[in-house]
Design a protein around this motif. Structure first.
Motif, PDB file in Angstrom:
ATOM      1  N   ALA A  10       6.416 -91.478  -1.239  1.00  0.00           N
ATOM      2  CA  ALA A  10       6.355 -90.421  -0.226  1.00  0.00           C
ATOM      3  C   ALA A  10       6.316 -89.039  -0.869  1.00  0.00           C
ATOM      4  O   ALA A  10       5.563 -88.157  -0.431  1.00  0.00           O
ATOM      5  CB  ALA A  10       7.545 -90.529   0.726  1.00  0.00           C
ATOM      6  N   MET A  11       7.095 -88.828  -1.911  1.00  0.00           N
ATOM      7  CA  MET A  11       7.144 -87.511  -2.559  1.00  0.00           C
ATOM      8  C   MET A  11       5.792 -87.164  -3.184  1.00  0.00           C
ATOM      9  O   MET A  11       5.270 -86.080  -2.978  1.00  0.00           O
ATOM     10  CB  MET A  11       8.242 -87.483  -3.626  1.00  0.00           C
ATOM     11  CG  MET A  11       8.277 -86.190  -4.407  1.00  0.00           C
ATOM     12  SD  MET A  11       8.518 -84.746  -3.369  1.00  0.00           S
ATOM     13  CE  MET A  11      10.250 -84.527  -3.532  1.00  0.00           C
ATOM     14  N   LEU A  12       5.216 -88.076  -3.927  1.00  0.00           N
ATOM     15  CA  LEU A  12       3.936 -87.795  -4.563  1.00  0.00           C
ATOM     16  C   LEU A  12       2.811 -87.733  -3.547  1.00  0.00           C
ATOM     17  O   LEU A  12       1.837 -87.003  -3.742  1.00  0.00           O
ATOM     18  CB  LEU A  12       3.649 -88.813  -5.661  1.00  0.00           C
ATOM     19  CG  LEU A  12       4.561 -88.680  -6.889  1.00  0.00           C
ATOM     20  CD1 LEU A  12       4.239 -89.748  -7.915  1.00  0.00           C
ATOM     21  CD2 LEU A  12       4.466 -87.314  -7.515  1.00  0.00           C
ATOM     22  N   GLN A  21      -2.603 -94.126  -8.044  1.00  0.00           N
ATOM     23  CA  GLN A  21      -2.638 -93.165  -9.144  1.00  0.00           C
ATOM     24  C   GLN A  21      -1.261 -93.065  -9.805  1.00  0.00           C
ATOM     25  O   GLN A  21      -1.153 -93.006 -11.026  1.00  0.00           O
ATOM     26  CB  GLN A  21      -3.078 -91.804  -8.640  1.00  0.00           C
ATOM     27  CG  GLN A  21      -3.337 -90.812  -9.748  1.00  0.00           C
ATOM     28  CD  GLN A  21      -3.859 -89.494  -9.221  1.00  0.00           C
ATOM     29  OE1 GLN A  21      -3.622 -89.117  -8.077  1.00  0.00           O
ATOM     30  NE2 GLN A  21      -4.588 -88.788 -10.052  1.00  0.00           N
ATOM     31  N   ARG A  22      -0.192 -93.080  -8.992  1.00  0.00           N
ATOM     32  CA  ARG A  22       1.159 -93.034  -9.555  1.00  0.00           C
ATOM     33  C   ARG A  22       1.398 -94.251 -10.444  1.00  0.00           C
ATOM     34  O   ARG A  22       1.939 -94.131 -11.543  1.00  0.00           O
ATOM     35  CB  ARG A  22       2.219 -92.985  -8.450  1.00  0.00           C
ATOM     36  CG  ARG A  22       3.640 -92.919  -9.028  1.00  0.00           C
ATOM     37  CD  ARG A  22       4.713 -92.854  -7.970  1.00  0.00           C
ATOM     38  NE  ARG A  22       4.717 -93.967  -7.062  1.00  0.00           N
ATOM     39  CZ  ARG A  22       5.290 -95.152  -7.313  1.00  0.00           C
ATOM     40  NH1 ARG A  22       5.858 -95.395  -8.464  1.00  0.00           N
ATOM     41  NH2 ARG A  22       5.268 -96.103  -6.408  1.00  0.00           N
ATOM     42  N   TYR A  29       0.823 -93.468 -19.011  1.00  0.00           N
ATOM     43  CA  TYR A  29       1.163 -92.145 -19.528  1.00  0.00           C
ATOM     44  C   TYR A  29       2.522 -92.212 -20.201  1.00  0.00           C
ATOM     45  O   TYR A  29       3.523 -92.528 -19.561  1.00  0.00           O
ATOM     46  CB  TYR A  29       1.175 -91.097 -18.409  1.00  0.00           C
ATOM     47  CG  TYR A  29       1.079 -89.688 -18.932  1.00  0.00           C
ATOM     48  CD1 TYR A  29      -0.161 -89.121 -19.202  1.00  0.00           C
ATOM     49  CD2 TYR A  29       2.213 -88.933 -19.180  1.00  0.00           C
ATOM     50  CE1 TYR A  29      -0.262 -87.830 -19.701  1.00  0.00           C
ATOM     51  CE2 TYR A  29       2.122 -87.653 -19.679  1.00  0.00           C
ATOM     52  CZ  TYR A  29       0.884 -87.104 -19.931  1.00  0.00           C
ATOM     53  OH  TYR A  29       0.785 -85.830 -20.426  1.00  0.00           O
ATOM     54  N   GLN A  30       2.545 -91.927 -21.495  1.00  0.00           N
ATOM     55  CA  GLN A  30       3.797 -92.011 -22.231  1.00  0.00           C
ATOM     56  C   GLN A  30       4.790 -90.992 -21.662  1.00  0.00           C
ATOM     57  O   GLN A  30       4.530 -89.806 -21.647  1.00  0.00           O
ATOM     58  CB  GLN A  30       3.568 -91.754 -23.710  1.00  0.00           C
ATOM     59  CG  GLN A  30       4.774 -92.072 -24.546  1.00  0.00           C
ATOM     60  CD  GLN A  30       4.398 -92.393 -25.974  1.00  0.00           C
ATOM     61  OE1 GLN A  30       3.268 -92.222 -26.384  1.00  0.00           O
ATOM     62  NE2 GLN A  30       5.354 -92.863 -26.734  1.00  0.00           N
ATOM     63  N   GLY A  31       5.892 -91.493 -21.167  1.00  0.00           N
ATOM     64  CA  GLY A  31       6.890 -90.632 -20.539  1.00  0.00           C
ATOM     65  C   GLY A  31       6.904 -90.768 -19.033  1.00  0.00           C
ATOM     66  O   GLY A  31       7.774 -90.231 -18.361  1.00  0.00           O
ATOM     67  N   GLY A  32       5.909 -91.477 -18.489  1.00  0.00           N
ATOM     68  CA  GLY A  32       5.879 -91.749 -17.058  1.00  0.00           C
ATOM     69  C   GLY A  32       5.544 -90.543 -16.203  1.00  0.00           C
ATOM     70  O   GLY A  32       5.038 -89.529 -16.690  1.00  0.00           O
ATOM     71  N   ASP A 117      -9.283 -92.850  -7.361  1.00  0.00           N
ATOM     72  CA  ASP A 117      -7.841 -93.104  -7.359  1.00  0.00           C
ATOM     73  C   ASP A 117      -7.464 -94.016  -6.196  1.00  0.00           C
ATOM     74  O   ASP A 117      -6.598 -94.878  -6.317  1.00  0.00           O
ATOM     75  CB  ASP A 117      -7.052 -91.799  -7.228  1.00  0.00           C
ATOM     76  CG  ASP A 117      -7.304 -90.856  -8.393  1.00  0.00           C
ATOM     77  OD1 ASP A 117      -7.596 -91.354  -9.501  1.00  0.00           O
ATOM     78  OD2 ASP A 117      -7.205 -89.647  -8.206  1.00  0.00           O
ATOM     79  N   TRP A 118      -8.104 -93.794  -5.063  1.00  0.00           N
ATOM     80  CA  TRP A 118      -7.776 -94.565  -3.872  1.00  0.00           C
ATOM     81  C   TRP A 118      -8.336 -95.991  -3.963  1.00  0.00           C
ATOM     82  O   TRP A 118      -7.731 -96.922  -3.461  1.00  0.00           O
ATOM     83  CB  TRP A 118      -8.322 -93.870  -2.622  1.00  0.00           C
ATOM     84  CG  TRP A 118      -7.626 -92.582  -2.350  1.00  0.00           C
ATOM     85  CD1 TRP A 118      -8.041 -91.329  -2.728  1.00  0.00           C
ATOM     86  CD2 TRP A 118      -6.389 -92.393  -1.689  1.00  0.00           C
ATOM     87  NE1 TRP A 118      -7.145 -90.392  -2.331  1.00  0.00           N
ATOM     88  CE2 TRP A 118      -6.111 -91.021  -1.682  1.00  0.00           C
ATOM     89  CE3 TRP A 118      -5.475 -93.259  -1.092  1.00  0.00           C
ATOM     90  CZ2 TRP A 118      -4.968 -90.492  -1.110  1.00  0.00           C
ATOM     91  CZ3 TRP A 118      -4.332 -92.725  -0.517  1.00  0.00           C
ATOM     92  CH2 TRP A 118      -4.095 -91.357  -0.531  1.00  0.00           C
TER      93      TRP A 118
END
Length: 133
Positions: A10-12, A21-22, A29-32, A117-118
């Motif tokens: 919800a936040m993203l 995409q998240r 992605y290193q580090g998330g 992305d979708w």
């Protein structure tokens, strides 16, 4: 708290980042997500001069400048559009594959926004078909 919030769909979604995409960011992605957001904010506000980024310039200052604005608003391009070039612009709501199947025309520019992305999460075969088309 920030890491918790950034891990919520919800936040993203509020800032236009779909679940697919998240998940990609979390996996690759290193580090998330938290590190990704930190790196993006740092790049936009610390590394990229506002004079080069018309997206942020208009948000921060409320206006564009002649040098820092979208291409269609630059004086020479604006007059090209007013002179008839705008009549050559068409919009289509379709998939890339659908457009290519239905139209046999030359394409000089296209905007896909973030549709990949979708499609990546739930409709990957459709995304692959678009790549092939």
């Amino acid at each position: 708290l920030l890491r918790f919030l950034l891990s919520r769909d919800a936040m993203l979604s509020l800032v236009g980042v779909p679940r697919a995409q998240r998940k990609q960011i979390e996996m690759y992605y290193q580090g998330g997500v938290a590190k990704y957001v930190q790196d993006c904010v740092e790049a936009v506000f610390a590394k990229l001069p506002i004079s080069d980024n018309y997206f942020w310039r208009v948000y921060i200052t409320g206006s564009y400048t002649r040098e820092c604005c979208p291409e269609y608003l630059k004086e020479e391009n604006f007059y090209k559009l007013k002179g008839g070039l705008v009549d050559r612009i068409t919009t289509h709501t379709n998939t890339v594959e659908g457009f290519l199947v239905e139209n046999d025309v030359a394409i000089s520019k296209y905007v896909l926004l973030d549709h990949m992305d979708w499609l990546a999460g739930r409709f990957f075969p459709l995304l692959e078909a678009e790549w092939q088309a």
